[in-house]
Design a protein around this motif. Structure first.
Motif, short mmCIF file in Angstrom:
data_model
loop_
_atom_site.label_atom_id
_atom_site.label_comp_id
_atom_site.label_asym_id
_atom_site.label_seq_id
_atom_site.Cartn_x
_atom_site.Cartn_y
_atom_site.Cartn_z
N ILE A 145 0.83 -1.20 0.00
CA ILE A 145 0.00 0.00 0.00
C ILE A 145 0.87 1.25 0.00
O ILE A 145 0.61 2.22 -0.73
CB ILE A 145 -0.96 0.00 1.21
N LEU A 457 -4.80 -1.19 -4.96
CA LEU A 457 -4.69 -1.05 -3.51
C LEU A 457 -5.17 0.33 -3.05
O LEU A 457 -5.73 0.47 -1.96
CB LEU A 457 -3.25 -1.27 -3.07
N THR A 461 -8.07 1.01 -0.42
CA THR A 461 -7.80 1.85 0.74
C THR A 461 -8.78 3.01 0.82
O THR A 461 -9.26 3.37 1.90
CB THR A 461 -6.36 2.38 0.69
#
Length: 481
Positions: A145, A457, A461
């Motif tokens: 991330i 990602l 997120t």
């Protein structure tokens, strides 16, 4: 590699060699033992307030059964975890990143978690949170991330943290205060109490001026010199004048400099107890809130501080990131196991970087001082916030200089960067700023037909942040409240 322009050092360092130099790569990173030592001291004195503040936040709260944690035991546990985890980060991560009980997370524990269960159960959730974060590190997800974040957003995170840490300095010193709601005004903050009054405020203002003058003149040890001199000034003022309130820490010369540590809270946690107190869904939401806050506070801090130190590689990545994140996850576990709340990486580490620290050797100093604090708390906590806070203001300026690397002509990145920078200080949260920036970034990219340019990602997120920001209505919808 981005080269930091913020070191107060003068002449180029001399390669001294030796085992410590080679292990910590001190000369290789353009540092010296002197800079590392000064940096270690500066970091400690800018975050030593946690030895006072954590016992106040946790010790003043009651759990479901009306029980309170002992303040003396909390101070001991806080110092112990800070000492051990800071030393481990120094040796294992080789970055000047100090750790201690996380502000914000301890407030969540005190206000949201403890009233629903016993203290042992609440600390058990912290242990679970730390274990889950460690699993994310071991699976590579946490590191992935961080690598997926575009470089301009990383720079914005660093700038936002700079403004945030400067605001912390102003607030801690009392230079900026919140106007009580009873004032019936639309202005949320003010200068001092409306005006700048009192001896402590004079110490802060003189400290800011001294620090910026020393930095401008590139004096070695500028930040630490300022902290030390203004502490002496504060002690003298406190002896000669009548000062009503210095805040959390007062420059009183202790009658007895030694205090015996009380390790009574170590091991006071229960990882399964919460499930017998509240619903499984409530436990899941509480753990989710803790993880998200810890996860992104650490991410912002690690990126911001290492960027300021000029240690990011040519791809803008943090060296040895996996080890750093794993140690941070272990610190959360240690904090829960010691009943002192989750420990995390501290943004005040930037004070040490501003003093010249570039390696984990500085952590040996910071960690050693926290270890001394187990026995010498009366001595090491005489530094008032008014003497230490100017360092945070100065470091805020140093970190702000990275704003020049952001392309403000490209709105698709400039707007998310602006929101990241603005939301951090305005909401007093690194996590909130990162969340606002991420959500704005993916929404703007999608609106421009560039959704495929966004790493999956970041999409995931951003969705988690939507849940995070909407946690209250979700809880009401699910009947949790």
């Amino acid at each position: 590699m981005q080269t930091s322009t913020t070191s107060p050092a003068g002449a180029p360092p001399t390669r001294t060699g030796g085992a410590f130099d080679r292990f910590f790569r001190i000369s290789e990173r353009g540092s010296t033992y002197g800079r590392e030592i000064r940096g270690g001291f500066a970091t400690f004195f800018t975050m030593a307030y946690i030895l006072v503040l954590n016992p106040i936040i946790l010790g003043s709260a009651k759990d479901k059964f009306g029980e309170q944690l002992d303040a003396t035991q909390l101070a001991t546990a806080t110092a112990l975890v800070a000492a051990v985890m800071t030393l481990i980060m120094g040796v294992g991560g080789n970055l000047p990143l100090a750790l201690a009980a996380g502000l914000g997370i301890n407030a969540i524990v005190a206000v949201q978690v403890a009233p629903l269960m016993s203290w042992d159960d609440a600390m058990g959730l912290i242990v679970i949170e730390g274990v889950l974060i460690s699993i994310l590190v071991l699976t590579g997800l946490r590191e992935a991330i961080m690598h997926a974040i575009p470089q301009p957003l990383k720079q914005a995170i660093s700038v936002g943290i700079g403004l945030f840490i400067a605001l912390i300095g102003f607030v801690d010193a009392g230079f900026v205060t919140r106007i009580p709601d009873a004032a019936k005004t639309t202005v949320p903050v003010q200068l001092g109490t409306g005006t700048l009054t009192g001896w402590p405020m004079l110490v802060f203002c003189l400290g800011v001026l001294l620090t910026v003058v020393l930095l401008t003149r590139k004096v070695n040890g500028a930040i630490l010199i300022s902290i030390a001199l203004m502490t002496v000034v504060a002690v003298v003022i406190n002896q000669l004048a009548t000062v009503k309130n210095w805040g959390l820490t007062s420059p009183d010369l202790p009658s007895n400099p030694v205090a015996a540590p009380d390790f009574g809270l170590l091991g006071k946690f229960d990882v399964m107890g919460a499930f017998g107190q509240v619903s499984i869904l409530t436990v899941v939401l509480l753990i989710f809130t803790l993880i998200l806050s810890d996860f992104f506070d650490t991410m912002g801090t690690v990126v911001g501080v290492t960027a300021e130190a000029g240690l990011l590689d040519e791809r803008g990545q943090v060296p040895g990131l996996g080890r750093v994140l794993l140690i941070d996850g272990a610190a959360a576990v240690a904090g829960g196991a010691s009943a002192s709340s989750s420990a995390t990486t501290y943004i005040e580490s930037a004070a040490g970087v501003g003093e010249g620290a570039r390696t984990g050797f500085a952590n040996l100093i910071t960690g050693g001082l926290f270890a001394l604090a187990l026995f010498l708390t009366p001595v090491l906590t005489i530094v008032p916030l008014q003497a230490a806070s100017p360092a945070l203001v100065a470091v805020g300026f140093l970190m702000m200089t990275q704003v020049k690397h952001i392309d403000w002509e490209r709105y698709e990145i400039a707007i998310p960067a602006f929101l990241t920078i603005a939301v951090m200080p305005f909401t007093y949260s690194i996590t909130n700023g990162i969340g606002a920036g991420f959500i704005a970034y993916v929404v703007i990219k999608a609106a421009m037909g560039k959704a495929r340019e966004v790493h999956w990602l970041l999409w995931g997120t951003a969705l988690l942040f939507l849940v995070y920001f909407a946690i209250d209505p979700l809880e009401q919808l699910l009947g949790i409240k």
